[in-house]
Every structure is written in C-alpha cells, then in structure tokens.
Design a protein around this motif. Structure first.
Motif, PDB file in Angstrom:
ATOM      1  N   GLY A  91       2.898   6.183  -2.298  1.00  0.00           N
ATOM      2  CA  GLY A  91       4.016   7.072  -2.621  1.00  0.00           C
ATOM      3  C   GLY A  91       4.102   7.366  -4.109  1.00  0.00           C
ATOM      4  N   MET A  92       3.876   6.353  -4.927  1.00  0.00           N
ATOM      5  CA  MET A  92       3.904   6.569  -6.377  1.00  0.00           C
ATOM      6  C   MET A  92       2.747   7.464  -6.815  1.00  0.00           C
ATOM      7  SD  MET A  92       5.194   2.927  -7.992  1.00  0.00           S
ATOM      8  CE  MET A  92       4.006   1.893  -7.152  1.00  0.00           C
ATOM      9  N   THR A  93       1.594   7.262  -6.203  1.00  0.00           N
ATOM     10  CA  THR A  93       0.434   8.098  -6.522  1.00  0.00           C
ATOM     11  C   THR A  93       0.705   9.540  -6.130  1.00  0.00           C
ATOM     12  OG1 THR A  93      -1.057   6.227  -6.217  1.00  0.00           O
ATOM     13  CG2 THR A  93      -2.039   8.432  -6.127  1.00  0.00           C
ATOM     14  N   ARG A  94       1.265   9.738  -4.924  1.00  0.00           N
ATOM     15  CA  ARG A  94       1.590  11.096  -4.478  1.00  0.00           C
ATOM     16  C   ARG A  94       2.577  11.749  -5.432  1.00  0.00           C
ATOM     17  NH1 ARG A  94       4.262  10.914   0.789  1.00  0.00           N
ATOM     18  NH2 ARG A  94       6.188  10.757  -0.361  1.00  0.00           N
TER      19      ARG A  94
ATOM     20  N   GLY B 181       0.820  -1.211   0.000  1.00  0.00           N
ATOM     21  CA  GLY B 181       0.000   0.000   0.000  1.00  0.00           C
ATOM     22  C   GLY B 181       0.848   1.253   0.000  1.00  0.00           C
ATOM     23  N   ALA B 182       1.915   1.267   0.816  1.00  0.00           N
ATOM     24  CA  ALA B 182       2.789   2.443   0.907  1.00  0.00           C
ATOM     25  C   ALA B 182       3.489   2.711  -0.418  1.00  0.00           C
ATOM     26  CB  ALA B 182       3.811   2.253   2.024  1.00  0.00           C
ATOM     27  N   ALA B 183       3.904   1.651  -1.099  1.00  0.00           N
ATOM     28  CA  ALA B 183       4.560   1.835  -2.401  1.00  0.00           C
ATOM     29  C   ALA B 183       3.614   2.503  -3.391  1.00  0.00           C
ATOM     30  CB  ALA B 183       5.033   0.473  -2.937  1.00  0.00           C
TER      31      ALA B 183
ATOM     32  N   MET C 247      -2.457   5.306   2.418  1.00  0.00           N
ATOM     33  CA  MET C 247      -2.586   6.679   2.926  1.00  0.00           C
ATOM     34  C   MET C 247      -1.318   7.151   3.621  1.00  0.00           C
ATOM     35  SD  MET C 247      -5.288   7.898   1.877  1.00  0.00           S
ATOM     36  CE  MET C 247      -6.378   6.992   0.826  1.00  0.00           C
ATOM     37  N   GLY C 248      -0.602   6.216   4.252  1.00  0.00           N
ATOM     38  CA  GLY C 248       0.680   6.577   4.852  1.00  0.00           C
ATOM     39  C   GLY C 248       1.697   7.000   3.805  1.00  0.00           C
TER      40      GLY C 248
END
Length: 119
Positions: free
Chosen positions: A15-18, A10-12, A69-70
């Motif tokens: 972060g890519m989405t952000r 999820g974090a990966a 979300m993180g």
C-alpha cells in the motif's frame, strides 16, 4: 498467526509503495488517462504471475503475493476511475483504459508466468 503477520506486513509495504508510486506518476504525467493505476496494475499482474510460477515458498507467496501485491494493486480504484470517466463523458479514454488494462494485464500476467518458470 505467522501467516496473518506476513500478509499484513506485505500489505502495508504494498500500500505504501502504491501510494508513493501513484503520487510520483501523477506529479510527473498529469493526464485524463489514469496512468498511475494502469501502471501499478500492469506491473502487479506481471509480478504476481512471476511469483506464482517461480515456485516461491508459501511464506514468500503470503508475504509478496497475498500481502504486497494485494496492497499494491487496486481493482477498486480501477473501477471508480472508470465510473468517473464515464460520468465526465470521457468515453474514448474510458474505453481505452478498459481495453488496455484487460488486454495488457493478461499479457503481463502471461509473460510473468512464462518468465517465472526460469527462476
């Protein structure tokens, strides 16, 4: 072990989405106001609150809440942008960024909590 993998996956993606969204927004709307981080953190506040109040399973909360979300939202960038605005003596922009982020962030979270109950 599965929990760590869910959070990491999820974090990966978060972060890519952000990164992708931030790059897109900064390219479309260059301004002194940190529009990209502002938008990302507001949508993240809404989505996390929505997820929590929707009654999603622990698996989805780990993958999307803690993980995505993180990785998607960014308090550290928010802090650094405010310091940079202060150092550049852009007090009005910094003040509006702080007030709007906290005020609208709480509003988005409240709306997410409210709407998530209906899912």
């Amino acid at each position: 072990m599965m929990s760590f993998l869910l959070v990491g996956l999820g974090a990966a993606f978060g972060g890519m989405t952000r990164y992708g969204l931030s790059t897109f927004i900064k390219g479309k709307w260059p301004t002194n106001f940190p529009v990209a981080t502002f938008f990302i953190n507001l949508t993240g506040s809404f989505l996390l609150a929505f997820l929590i109040s929707s009654g999603a399973s622990e698996t989805w909360q780990l993958l999307l809440g803690t993980g995505f979300m993180g990785g998607y939202t960014t308090f550290s960038t928010f802090q650094v942008e405010n310091i940079e605005l202060h150092l550049k003596k852009k007090t009005a922009v910094m003040s509006s960024y702080l007030l709007l982020s906290f005020g609208l962030g709480l509003g988005c979270a409240a709306l997410g909590l409210f709407l998530g109950q209906f899912v």
